[in-house]
Design a protein around this motif. Structure first.
Motif, PDB file in Angstrom:
ATOM      1  N   TYR A 152      81.524  96.511  46.043  1.00 41.75           N
ATOM      2  CA  TYR A 152      81.535  96.432  47.501  1.00 41.75           C
ATOM      3  C   TYR A 152      80.134  96.147  48.045  1.00 41.75           C
ATOM      4  O   TYR A 152      79.949  95.272  48.900  1.00 41.75           O
ATOM      5  N   VAL A 153      79.146  96.903  47.557  1.00 45.05           N
ATOM      6  CA  VAL A 153      77.771  96.743  48.051  1.00 45.05           C
ATOM      7  C   VAL A 153      77.230  95.354  47.719  1.00 45.05           C
ATOM      8  O   VAL A 153      76.599  94.705  48.562  1.00 45.05           O
ATOM      9  N   LEU A 154      77.481  94.879  46.507  1.00 42.40           N
ATOM     10  CA  LEU A 154      77.000  93.545  46.128  1.00 42.40           C
ATOM     11  C   LEU A 154      77.654  92.468  46.992  1.00 42.40           C
ATOM     12  O   LEU A 154      77.014  91.465  47.331  1.00 42.40           O
ATOM     13  N   ASP A 155      78.917  92.678  47.368  1.00 44.83           N
ATOM     14  CA  ASP A 155      79.577  91.723  48.252  1.00 44.83           C
ATOM     15  C   ASP A 155      78.958  91.749  49.647  1.00 44.83           C
ATOM     16  O   ASP A 155      78.745  90.689  50.253  1.00 44.83           O
ATOM     17  N   LYS A 156      78.648  92.940  50.142  1.00 49.47           N
ATOM     18  CA  LYS A 156      78.029  93.059  51.467  1.00 49.47           C
ATOM     19  C   LYS A 156      76.635  92.438  51.492  1.00 49.47           C
ATOM     20  O   LYS A 156      76.195  91.935  52.525  1.00 49.47           O
ATOM     21  N   LEU A 157      75.947  92.478  50.356  1.00 44.04           N
ATOM     22  CA  LEU A 157      74.571  91.980  50.289  1.00 44.04           C
ATOM     23  C   LEU A 157      74.481  90.641  49.561  1.00 44.04           C
ATOM     24  O   LEU A 157      73.412  90.262  49.091  1.00 44.04           O
ATOM     25  N   LYS A 158      75.580  89.918  49.477  1.00 41.41           N
ATOM     26  CA  LYS A 158      75.608  88.692  48.676  1.00 41.41           C
ATOM     27  C   LYS A 158      74.600  87.647  49.157  1.00 41.41           C
ATOM     28  O   LYS A 158      74.095  86.852  48.360  1.00 41.41           O
ATOM     29  N   ASP A 159      74.260  87.663  50.450  1.00 46.49           N
ATOM     30  CA  ASP A 159      73.311  86.673  50.967  1.00 46.49           C
ATOM     31  C   ASP A 159      71.864  87.009  50.605  1.00 46.49           C
ATOM     32  O   ASP A 159      70.987  86.139  50.681  1.00 46.49           O
ATOM     33  N   VAL A 160      71.606  88.261  50.248  1.00 44.05           N
ATOM     34  CA  VAL A 160      70.232  88.672  49.922  1.00 44.05           C
ATOM     35  C   VAL A 160      70.162  89.315  48.540  1.00 44.05           C
ATOM     36  O   VAL A 160      69.164  89.950  48.198  1.00 44.05           O
ATOM     37  N   SER A 161      71.230  89.173  47.760  1.00 42.94           N
ATOM     38  CA  SER A 161      71.264  89.795  46.438  1.00 42.94           C
ATOM     39  C   SER A 161      70.303  89.080  45.487  1.00 42.94           C
ATOM     40  O   SER A 161      69.783  88.011  45.786  1.00 42.94           O
ATOM     41  N   SER A 162      70.067  89.701  44.338  1.00 47.28           N
ATOM     42  CA  SER A 162      69.143  89.139  43.349  1.00 47.28           C
ATOM     43  C   SER A 162      69.594  89.565  41.963  1.00 47.28           C
ATOM     44  O   SER A 162      70.411  90.483  41.805  1.00 47.28           O
ATOM     45  N   ALA A 163      69.041  88.903  40.960  1.00 47.46           N
ATOM     46  CA  ALA A 163      69.353  89.267  39.571  1.00 47.46           C
ATOM     47  C   ALA A 163      68.898  90.696  39.281  1.00 47.46           C
ATOM     48  O   ALA A 163      69.557  91.432  38.538  1.00 47.46           O
ATOM     49  N   SER A 164      67.776  91.110  39.872  1.00 45.37           N
ATOM     50  CA  SER A 164      67.262  92.468  39.652  1.00 45.37           C
ATOM     51  C   SER A 164      68.207  93.513  40.223  1.00 45.37           C
ATOM     52  O   SER A 164      68.417  94.569  39.618  1.00 45.37           O
ATOM     53  N   LEU A 165      68.780  93.228  41.388  1.00 43.70           N
ATOM     54  CA  LEU A 165      69.718  94.174  41.996  1.00 43.70           C
ATOM     55  C   LEU A 165      70.986  94.282  41.155  1.00 43.70           C
ATOM     56  O   LEU A 165      71.485  95.379  40.905  1.00 43.70           O
ATOM     57  N   GLU A 166      71.504  93.163  40.713  1.00 46.72           N
ATOM     58  CA  GLU A 166      72.724  93.180  39.902  1.00 46.72           C
ATOM     59  C   GLU A 166      72.504  93.910  38.580  1.00 46.72           C
ATOM     60  O   GLU A 166      73.329  94.734  38.171  1.00 46.72           O
ATOM     61  N   SER A 167      71.381  93.627  37.926  1.00 43.94           N
ATOM     62  CA  SER A 167      71.118  94.313  36.648  1.00 43.94           C
ATOM     63  C   SER A 167      70.817  95.795  36.883  1.00 43.94           C
ATOM     64  O   SER A 167      71.128  96.635  36.034  1.00 43.94           O
ATOM     65  N   GLY A 168      70.225  96.119  38.047  1.00 47.43           N
ATOM     66  CA  GLY A 168      69.975  97.523  38.379  1.00 47.43           C
ATOM     67  C   GLY A 168      71.266  98.300  38.538  1.00 47.43           C
ATOM     68  O   GLY A 168      71.407  99.425  38.037  1.00 47.43           O
ATOM     69  N   PHE A 169      72.244  97.697  39.218  1.00 46.30           N
ATOM     70  CA  PHE A 169      73.543  98.345  39.370  1.00 46.30           C
ATOM     71  C   PHE A 169      74.278  98.430  38.033  1.00 46.30           C
ATOM     72  O   PHE A 169      74.970  99.407  37.754  1.00 46.30           O
TER      73      PHE A 169
END
Length: 202
Positions: A152-169
């Motif tokens: 859900y959070v990654l979808d809400k932040l899809k416009d400002v997401s990053s590889a670091s955020l995805e790997s962090g989650f």
């Protein structure tokens, strides 16, 4: 007399130079710091860029914790309707606990992301798992709702997401899964954490 004086002067200059050489050698060359190739990890096992990305992302989410928490939680309950039974007491669903759980979930994740002490990080996870196990909650549901929250959070932040955020989650979810297995293996081991954090147990 002058010859004697010159010898003393020459000796004096040489001893002074020797002293300077000794001081110079004791200072230089300085040992170069060890070169670390690749990402640098903190004591909890997160890469520093992952931890930073998680904190920055949650800074965006935090003002909307209550609303986002309800959307995540109730979408999850609708998909996994049997989890309603976890809030039933004496035949009645405790609506106060049901509604409060969504905000507790968000605040718990926030406290985990902000936790710098690895011992308290692990203690928070263990306390939460023990609390839910004693309440006869299937720990797989905990993993699933954390996964739903991350999606859900990654979808809400899809416009400002990053590889670091995805790997962090991904790393955060992995730590949840590992801790669940470890907690089951070591049921007698329990950590007590500060009261200020325990109220955020999901």
């Amino acid at each position: 007399m002058s010859r004697y004086t010159s010898k003393i002067s020459l000796t004096s200059r040489r001893s002074t130079a020797d002293r300077y050489d000794t001081e110079f050698i004791s200072i230089f060359p300085k040992k170069l710091p060890e070169l670390i190739v690749g990402p640098v990890y903190d004591e909890s096992g997160f890469a520093l860029n992952e931890r930073l990305a998680l904190r920055q992302a949650w800074g965006v989410i935090k003002p909307f914790e209550r609303r986002f928490g309800k959307e995540i939680h109730f979408d999850f309950l609708m998909e996994h309707h049997k989890t309603f039974e976890n809030f039933r007491f004496d035949g009645q669903i405790d609506l106060h606990r049901l509604h409060g759980h969504s905000l507790s979930l968000m605040r718990f994740i926030s406290s985990i992301i902000e936790q710098r002490d690895p011992a308290l990080f692990q203690a928070a996870l263990n306390d939460s798992f023990n609390l839910h196990r004693h309440a006869h909650v299937n720990l797989d549901y905990m993993r699933m709702i954390v996964q739903a929250l991350i999606t859900y959070v990654l979808d809400k932040l899809k416009d400002v997401s990053s590889a670091s955020l995805e790997s962090g989650f991904e790393r955060l979810l992995s730590k949840f899964q590992t801790s669940m297995h470890d907690t089951d293996k070591n049921r007698g081991i329990s950590f007590q954490i500060r009261d200020s954090q325990s109220k955020y147990s999901i």
